[in-house]
Write a protein that holds these residues in place. Structure first.
Motif, PDB file in Angstrom:
ATOM      1  N   LEU A  34      26.975  -9.853  -6.936  1.00  0.00           N
ATOM      2  CA  LEU A  34      25.389 -11.106  -6.651  1.00  0.00           C
ATOM      3  C   LEU A  34      25.523 -12.146  -5.755  1.00  0.00           C
ATOM      4  O   LEU A  34      27.058 -12.895  -5.991  1.00  0.00           O
ATOM      5  N   VAL A  35      24.726 -13.065  -4.510  1.00  0.00           N
ATOM      6  CA  VAL A  35      25.344 -14.327  -4.404  1.00  0.00           C
ATOM      7  C   VAL A  35      24.023 -15.098  -4.582  1.00  0.00           C
ATOM      8  O   VAL A  35      22.349 -14.566  -4.803  1.00  0.00           O
ATOM      9  N   TYR A  36      24.457 -16.430  -5.633  1.00  0.00           N
ATOM     10  CA  TYR A  36      22.461 -17.396  -5.715  1.00  0.00           C
ATOM     11  C   TYR A  36      23.229 -18.589  -5.252  1.00  0.00           C
ATOM     12  O   TYR A  36      24.204 -19.003  -5.178  1.00  0.00           O
ATOM     13  N   GLU A  37      21.910 -18.559  -4.702  1.00  0.00           N
ATOM     14  CA  GLU A  37      22.005 -20.538  -3.568  1.00  0.00           C
ATOM     15  C   GLU A  37      20.782 -20.295  -5.350  1.00  0.00           C
ATOM     16  O   GLU A  37      20.337 -20.966  -5.353  1.00  0.00           O
ATOM     17  N   VAL A  38      21.765 -21.910  -5.627  1.00  0.00           N
ATOM     18  CA  VAL A  38      21.152 -22.516  -6.331  1.00  0.00           C
ATOM     19  C   VAL A  38      21.140 -24.004  -6.788  1.00  0.00           C
ATOM     20  O   VAL A  38      22.460 -24.417  -6.384  1.00  0.00           O
ATOM     21  N   GLU A  39      19.868 -24.384  -7.250  1.00  0.00           N
ATOM     22  CA  GLU A  39      19.942 -26.350  -7.338  1.00  0.00           C
ATOM     23  C   GLU A  39      19.723 -26.143  -9.041  1.00  0.00           C
ATOM     24  O   GLU A  39      18.693 -26.065  -9.519  1.00  0.00           O
ATOM     25  N   LEU A  40      20.700 -27.284  -9.464  1.00  0.00           N
ATOM     26  CA  LEU A  40      19.961 -28.073 -10.737  1.00  0.00           C
ATOM     27  C   LEU A  40      19.462 -29.277 -11.004  1.00  0.00           C
ATOM     28  O   LEU A  40      19.576 -29.903 -10.663  1.00  0.00           O
ATOM     29  N   ILE A  41      17.571 -29.241 -11.338  1.00  0.00           N
ATOM     30  CA  ILE A  41      17.255 -29.781 -11.077  1.00  0.00           C
ATOM     31  C   ILE A  41      17.537 -30.440 -12.140  1.00  0.00           C
ATOM     32  O   ILE A  41      17.806 -32.081 -12.451  1.00  0.00           O
ATOM     33  N   GLY A  42      17.614 -30.469 -13.230  1.00  0.00           N
ATOM     34  CA  GLY A  42      18.207 -31.004 -14.533  1.00  0.00           C
ATOM     35  C   GLY A  42      17.929 -30.624 -15.632  1.00  0.00           C
ATOM     36  O   GLY A  42      17.474 -29.331 -15.645  1.00  0.00           O
ATOM     37  N   PHE A  43      18.789 -31.270 -16.452  1.00  0.00           N
ATOM     38  CA  PHE A  43      18.667 -30.872 -18.451  1.00  0.00           C
ATOM     39  C   PHE A  43      18.480 -31.283 -19.273  1.00  0.00           C
ATOM     40  O   PHE A  43      17.954 -32.625 -19.338  1.00  0.00           O
ATOM     41  N   ASP A  44      17.994 -31.016 -20.425  1.00  0.00           N
ATOM     42  CA  ASP A  44      17.639 -31.397 -21.859  1.00  0.00           C
ATOM     43  C   ASP A  44      18.063 -31.366 -23.038  1.00  0.00           C
ATOM     44  O   ASP A  44      18.377 -29.753 -23.351  1.00  0.00           O
ATOM     45  N   ASP A  45      19.162 -31.721 -23.565  1.00  0.00           N
ATOM     46  CA  ASP A  45      20.314 -31.673 -24.215  1.00  0.00           C
ATOM     47  C   ASP A  45      19.543 -32.229 -25.896  1.00  0.00           C
ATOM     48  O   ASP A  45      19.971 -32.013 -26.907  1.00  0.00           O
ATOM     49  N   ILE A  46      18.385 -32.912 -25.332  1.00  0.00           N
ATOM     50  CA  ILE A  46      17.742 -33.760 -26.790  1.00  0.00           C
ATOM     51  C   ILE A  46      16.970 -31.766 -27.438  1.00  0.00           C
ATOM     52  O   ILE A  46      17.756 -32.546 -29.540  1.00  0.00           O
ATOM     53  N   LYS A  47      16.581 -31.176 -27.459  1.00  0.00           N
ATOM     54  CA  LYS A  47      16.198 -29.986 -28.155  1.00  0.00           C
ATOM     55  C   LYS A  47      17.433 -29.010 -28.198  1.00  0.00           C
ATOM     56  O   LYS A  47      16.264 -27.563 -27.222  1.00  0.00           O
ATOM     57  N   GLU A  48      18.514 -28.608 -29.362  1.00  0.00           N
ATOM     58  CA  GLU A  48      19.125 -27.470 -28.603  1.00  0.00           C
ATOM     59  C   GLU A  48      18.487 -26.438 -29.117  1.00  0.00           C
ATOM     60  O   GLU A  48      18.280 -25.893 -29.845  1.00  0.00           O
ATOM     61  N   GLY A  49      18.710 -25.496 -27.727  1.00  0.00           N
ATOM     62  CA  GLY A  49      18.282 -24.130 -27.921  1.00  0.00           C
ATOM     63  C   GLY A  49      16.714 -23.890 -28.245  1.00  0.00           C
ATOM     64  O   GLY A  49      16.391 -22.586 -27.876  1.00  0.00           O
ATOM     65  N   LYS A  50      16.175 -24.478 -27.897  1.00  0.00           N
ATOM     66  CA  LYS A  50      14.613 -24.943 -27.460  1.00  0.00           C
ATOM     67  C   LYS A  50      13.780 -24.448 -26.724  1.00  0.00           C
ATOM     68  O   LYS A  50      14.004 -25.637 -25.846  1.00  0.00           O
ATOM     69  N   ALA A  51      13.680 -23.045 -26.296  1.00  0.00           N
ATOM     70  CA  ALA A  51      12.575 -23.396 -25.105  1.00  0.00           C
ATOM     71  C   ALA A  51      11.272 -24.195 -25.136  1.00  0.00           C
ATOM     72  O   ALA A  51      11.186 -24.168 -26.213  1.00  0.00           O
ATOM     73  N   ARG A  52      10.656 -24.168 -24.109  1.00  0.00           N
ATOM     74  CA  ARG A  52       9.228 -24.546 -24.261  1.00  0.00           C
ATOM     75  C   ARG A  52       8.377 -24.024 -24.774  1.00  0.00           C
ATOM     76  O   ARG A  52       7.582 -24.694 -25.636  1.00  0.00           O
TER      77      ARG A  52
END
Length: 373
Positions: free
Chosen positions: A159-177
């Protein structure tokens, strides 16, 4: 000049001096500033050609940087917000595109789906705002069997991915929305909004827009449909200002169509929002959509009749209409030319006398001939 407002509640009307200003820490004012924000990459029909060095992240994952990011890398269990396009290596078969869908995905590092484990390794080695090309072996993608549903990926496909990391949140570790309570999601979105405003005050528009986009991602449609009463009001008090802030930035970037979309989202919830009406009218005016812009400005004037900026924009539209009319008038005048005026010729009495005399002589000659005959 950039002004960040101070009140937590969304403003229903603007101040007399500027409908883009108000009294909320939620919303920003943009004046006399110039920024650069990266456009969604190319047309997405094929993977971009990248000349940067290949970085080996894993035996089956390699990365090429398209655009450098900023800050630190996300830790394990960080909730990352990502845009990406995915192709089968060596072909033009694109099987996913979140830019086209206009919704970033949420990826919790270390808890991603098996078929996205290669993507997770790549994202974990990126910084906020970074865009990269990832080369992922089939073992860390859709495996030996591939996928014959959605997405459609052949067996053993690299596979080939073109990826942009908009940002991330470390505050709630491992807790998805989806695992957060309503209060936690609203609080997480509000943190992102505040960070966006701080970036904006520092004139880091790209970073600010990333934060607003992440805040909006916490307030997705599936989440909003479930909210009623005070919880919906709380969520809109965070979500709507982020859309308005995005619109203000997009107008300064001359990305008027995108600004119109952001304002329209707010107006679908609050049809009397003066800032949304004003900014949408401004964007339409820049696109030459004069009548539609005038309609938005007139609606904004209805809710804020003394606002000087709204009156100014309406006056400018009227002046543009007048100038256009004059231009068209001159164009048609030049096209058909001036009207020809038929001027009566001055009588030449001498010529008339000679014509009469010649005619008389000719008549007398003819009479003499008849008599001789």
């Amino acid at each position: 000049m950039a002004v960040v407002e101070e009140d937590a509640a969304p403003a229903a009307a603007a101040t007399a001096s500027d409908p883009a200003a108000g009294s909320s820490d939620n919303e920003i004012t943009v004046e006399d500033a110039s920024f650069v924000h990266t456009e969604p990459p190319q047309d997405g029909s094929a993977p971009p050609v990248v000349s940067s060095d290949m970085e080996v992240l894993h035996e089956k994952v390699k990365k090429q940087v398209i655009k450098e990011g900023h800050g630190k890398r996300p830790l394990k269990f960080a909730t990352c917000f990502v845009h990406y396009r995915a192709w089968v290596h060596g072909s033009s078969h694109k099987f996913e595109d979140t830019w086209q869908e206009q919704h970033p995905i949420e990826l919790v590092l270390g808890k991603e789906k098996k078929e996205m484990s290669g993507l997770g390794i790549g994202v974990g080695n990126m910084r906020s705002g970074e865009r990269a090309l990832l080369h992922v072996g089939w073992e860390l993608g859709y495996g030996k069997e591939g996928s014959f549903s959605f997405p459609n990926v052949p067996p053993m496909a690299d596979l080939v991915y073109e990826v942009e990391l908009i940002g991330f949140d470390d505050i709630k570790e491992g807790k998805a929305r989806s695992d957060m309570t309503v209060e936690e999601r609203i609080a997480a979105a509000d943190r992102r909004k505040i960070e966006g405003n701080e970036y904006f005050k520092e004139k880091k528009l790209e970073e600010a827009m990333q934060q607003y986009e992440m805040a909006i991602a916490y307030m997705g449609d599936d989440f909003m449909f479930q909210l009623f009463g005070k919880y919906r009001d709380m969520a809109l008090a965070v979500k709507n200002p982020c859309h308005l802030n995005m619109a203000a930035c997009l107008i300064k970037l001359n990305r008027f169509n995108e600004a119109i979309v952001q304002c329209s989202i707010v107006l679908s919830e609050d049809e009397s929002n003066v800032k949304a009406l004003f900014r949408r009218g401004k964007a339409k005016s820049e696109l030459g959509q004069t009548e539609s812009a005038r309609e938005d400005f007139q609606k904004a004037k209805k809710y804020s009749p003394e606002d000087k900026e709204i009156l100014r924009e309406l006056r400018l539209l009227a002046e543009q209409d007048k100038a256009l009319y004059q231009k068209q008038k001159e164009l048609y005048k030049g096209l058909f030319g001036p009207r020809l005026e038929v001027k009566p010729k001055k009588a030449n009495y001498l010529a008339i006398f000679w014509q009469w005399l010649v005619s008389l002589i000719r008549y007398l000659v003819q009479m003499l001939k008849h008599k001789k005959e």
